[in-house]
Enzyme design. Structure first.
Site, PDB file in Angstrom:
ATOM      1  N   CYS A  15      56.197  27.313 -15.116  1.00 36.17           N
ATOM      2  CA  CYS A  15      54.753  27.368 -15.305  1.00 36.17           C
ATOM      3  C   CYS A  15      54.278  26.445 -16.413  1.00 36.17           C
ATOM      4  O   CYS A  15      55.057  25.968 -17.237  1.00 36.17           O
ATOM      5  CB  CYS A  15      54.321  28.792 -15.674  1.00 36.17           C
ATOM      6  SG  CYS A  15      54.755  30.043 -14.472  1.00 36.17           S
ATOM      7  N   GLY A  43      54.043  23.158 -12.341  1.00 34.98           N
ATOM      8  CA  GLY A  43      53.870  24.174 -11.314  1.00 34.98           C
ATOM      9  C   GLY A  43      52.841  23.748 -10.303  1.00 34.98           C
ATOM     10  O   GLY A  43      51.721  23.371 -10.675  1.00 34.98           O
ATOM     11  N   ASN A 121      54.586  31.505 -19.443  1.00 35.99           N
ATOM     12  CA  ASN A 121      55.597  30.572 -18.945  1.00 35.99           C
ATOM     13  C   ASN A 121      56.957  31.096 -19.369  1.00 35.99           C
ATOM     14  O   ASN A 121      57.175  31.384 -20.539  1.00 35.99           O
ATOM     15  CB  ASN A 121      55.365  29.174 -19.532  1.00 35.99           C
ATOM     16  CG  ASN A 121      56.535  28.242 -19.268  1.00 35.99           C
ATOM     17  OD1 ASN A 121      57.167  28.324 -18.228  1.00 35.99           O
ATOM     18  ND2 ASN A 121      56.810  27.368 -20.225  1.00 35.99           N
ATOM     19  N   GLY A 122      57.877  31.223 -18.403  1.00 37.74           N
ATOM     20  CA  GLY A 122      59.225  31.661 -18.733  1.00 37.74           C
ATOM     21  C   GLY A 122      59.640  32.880 -17.947  1.00 37.74           C
ATOM     22  O   GLY A 122      58.978  33.294 -16.995  1.00 37.74           O
ATOM     23  N   TYR A 263      63.873  16.328 -18.223  1.00 42.07           N
ATOM     24  CA  TYR A 263      63.129  16.261 -16.977  1.00 42.07           C
ATOM     25  C   TYR A 263      61.786  16.976 -16.968  1.00 42.07           C
ATOM     26  O   TYR A 263      60.798  16.442 -16.486  1.00 42.07           O
ATOM     27  CB  TYR A 263      64.014  16.824 -15.845  1.00 42.07           C
ATOM     28  CG  TYR A 263      63.311  17.011 -14.515  1.00 42.07           C
ATOM     29  CD1 TYR A 263      62.761  15.927 -13.841  1.00 42.07           C
ATOM     30  CD2 TYR A 263      63.191  18.273 -13.936  1.00 42.07           C
ATOM     31  CE1 TYR A 263      62.114  16.092 -12.621  1.00 42.07           C
ATOM     32  CE2 TYR A 263      62.544  18.436 -12.712  1.00 42.07           C
ATOM     33  CZ  TYR A 263      62.012  17.345 -12.066  1.00 42.07           C
ATOM     34  OH  TYR A 263      61.374  17.505 -10.870  1.00 42.07           O
TER      35      TYR A 263
END
Length: 462
Positions: A15, A43, A121-122, A263
């Site tokens: 996310c 995302g 996020n996570g 990345y």
């Protein structure tokens, strides 16, 4: 290797989060929209925005979220209707909870003391345990994601505490995993980063507005300036009275996700003091020092392989060339339902510049190999265009173990390197040679920054 239709040949971050509080009562929906556009790479399954007016009633929260890209979910009329001076936004790629509309964020809830909207996020690795405790207490009857578990945990603490910050702190003390969370209450914007620093969170400013975002690129893309990274374990509260920091959950041991630098993050972002582009260039330089190869050109796989290819060319003295044209308007290949359609999507997204590669010995740089299917197709494309030899260099070590903190690889069975040697992978993808970055080369990328490298080493920080 048996094809898995649920997994792309790239890793994917779960996310991206964005929050903003305009202290001078400016409308913020537009900034959230463009901030999410800048985070779209993190995302692409769903997007959402929640806003509120800090001068209004406690329950005046407005929300829109749906499946799709940011510019598919929102139009100009939507943004006009999302009026308010405080808000949060989210882009999602699902790893837990599945790809369903009900799992889109923000999560917005009303409760006895007011309302809140939350973006996350996570992965919370102990979410199931917390869910069972919540159900036992009658706090929640059914939840579909760890984000909802987190929201209920905060609300459960909020009814017992004097402030949203105290509630978030009490909830965060129970969490295990990697996370960055931004919470909007009626008159406060609160952010928290996990104590290991696995997930990124950055503070910025635009005029009299304060911003919290997953990446610095989201802040600068809306005309803001970067203030600093939120420290691992820190709770930052933005209010009309000022900004307040609570570091009581901070700890000495940190473990920043190495794949942000390899990345996940945008090439123009800065994260924990590290320029992402520079880190990737240095990874390419380290690859070039490992083993000499006789080649005419160095090429990178768009987009994140390009910076490493640039570094490889600098260090090796072999000329850098652009060998692929990328069609930016094709959806990501991992959402295609069958292997055949996924392969077609790869060809639609990338095409070879024949005159660049014809009769050339090529070094091709990419950031990772997951299943090997995409690299195999790219090598076949290069050979059909007349390449004489194709040497593959990967700017990460072999990916061997699953990640539990917010990437989309749940088992080692889906990783080609986990059950094939380097020589076997080389043969499988049809390369003339294959070399990976070594774990010890990470120091050339990020210096002494402490890292989570569990996907390579099987050593998990939590």
């Amino acid at each position: 290797m048996e094809a898995d239709t649920t997994l792309s040949d790239k890793l994917h971050e779960e996310c991206g989060v964005f929050g903003i509080y305009s202290l001078d009562k400016r409308e913020v929906a537009g900034d959230i929209y463009y901030g999410l556009i800048a985070l779209q790479h993190r995302g692409q399954e769903s997007a959402g925005i929640a806003v509120s007016d800090t001068d209004g009633e406690m329950g005046n929260l407005k929300l829109k979220k749906d499946m799709g890209l940011v510019n598919e979910v929102f139009n100009e009329k939507d943004l006009q209707n999302l009026n308010g001076n405080i808000g949060v936004g989210h882009v999602r790629y699902s790893t837990t909870g599945g790809s369903r509309p009900e799992n889109a964020q923000p999560i917005a809830m009303n409760y006895i003391k007011g309302s809140l909207a939350l973006v996350h996020n996570g992965n919370i690795v102990n979410a199931e345990q917390l869910k069972e405790e919540q159900m036992f207490r009658g706090l929640a009857h059914y939840t579909t994601s760890d984000t909802e578990v987190l929201a209920y945990e905060i609300i459960g603490e909020r009814v017992k505490t004097g402030s949203i910050e105290e509630a978030i702190k009490a909830a965060a003390a129970k969490l295990r995993g990697g996370y960055a969370v931004v919470v909007m209450s009626p008159r406060k914007l609160v952010g928290i980063r996990d104590p290991f620093g696995i997930k990124p969170l950055i503070l910025g400013r635009k005029g009299e507005s304060y911003i919290l975002a997953s990446e610095s690129a989201a802040i600068t893309s809306v005309g803001g300036e970067i203030i600093r990274d939120i420290e691992p374990g820190e709770i930052i509260s933005i209010t009309q009275e000022g900004n307040f920091s609570d570091k009581s959950l901070c700890q000495e041991k940190h473990a920043h996700c190495i794949f942000e630098y390899i990345y996940f993050a945008r090439n123009d972002s800065v994260m924990d003091g590290i320029e992402i582009h520079d880190a990737r260039v240095n990874a390419g330089r380290a690859l070039a020092r490992k083993k000499k190869v006789d080649a005419d050109i160095v090429v990178g796989v768009p987009d994140s392989g390009l910076a490493a290819a640039e570094g490889y060319a600098m260090e090796s003295g072999i000329p850098f060339a652009l060998a692929f044209h990328k069609n930016s308007y094709i959806g990501r290949s991992f959402i295609k339902p069958t292997d055949k359609e996924r392969q077609t999507a790869v060809h639609m997204k990338l095409s070879v510049l024949n005159n660049v590669v014809k009769d050339k010995n090529i070094v091709i740089i990419d950031d990772s190999i997951v299943r090997g299917t995409t690299m195999k197709q790219l090598i076949e494309m290069l050979r059909r265009a007349g390449a004489k030899a194709v040497h593959v260099r990967i700017s990460s070590p072999p990916f061997l173990y699953p990640c539990y903190y917010g990437t989309d690889v749940p088992t080692s069975k889906q990783l080609i390197a986990s059950h094939h040697s380097c020589d076997e992978v080389c043969k499988n993808i049809g390369a003339d040679s294959l070399e990976y970055l070594a774990i010890e080369d990470f120091a050339s990328m990020v210096g002494e920054l402490p890292l989570c490298t569990a996907c390579f080493t099987n050593e998990y920080p939590v």
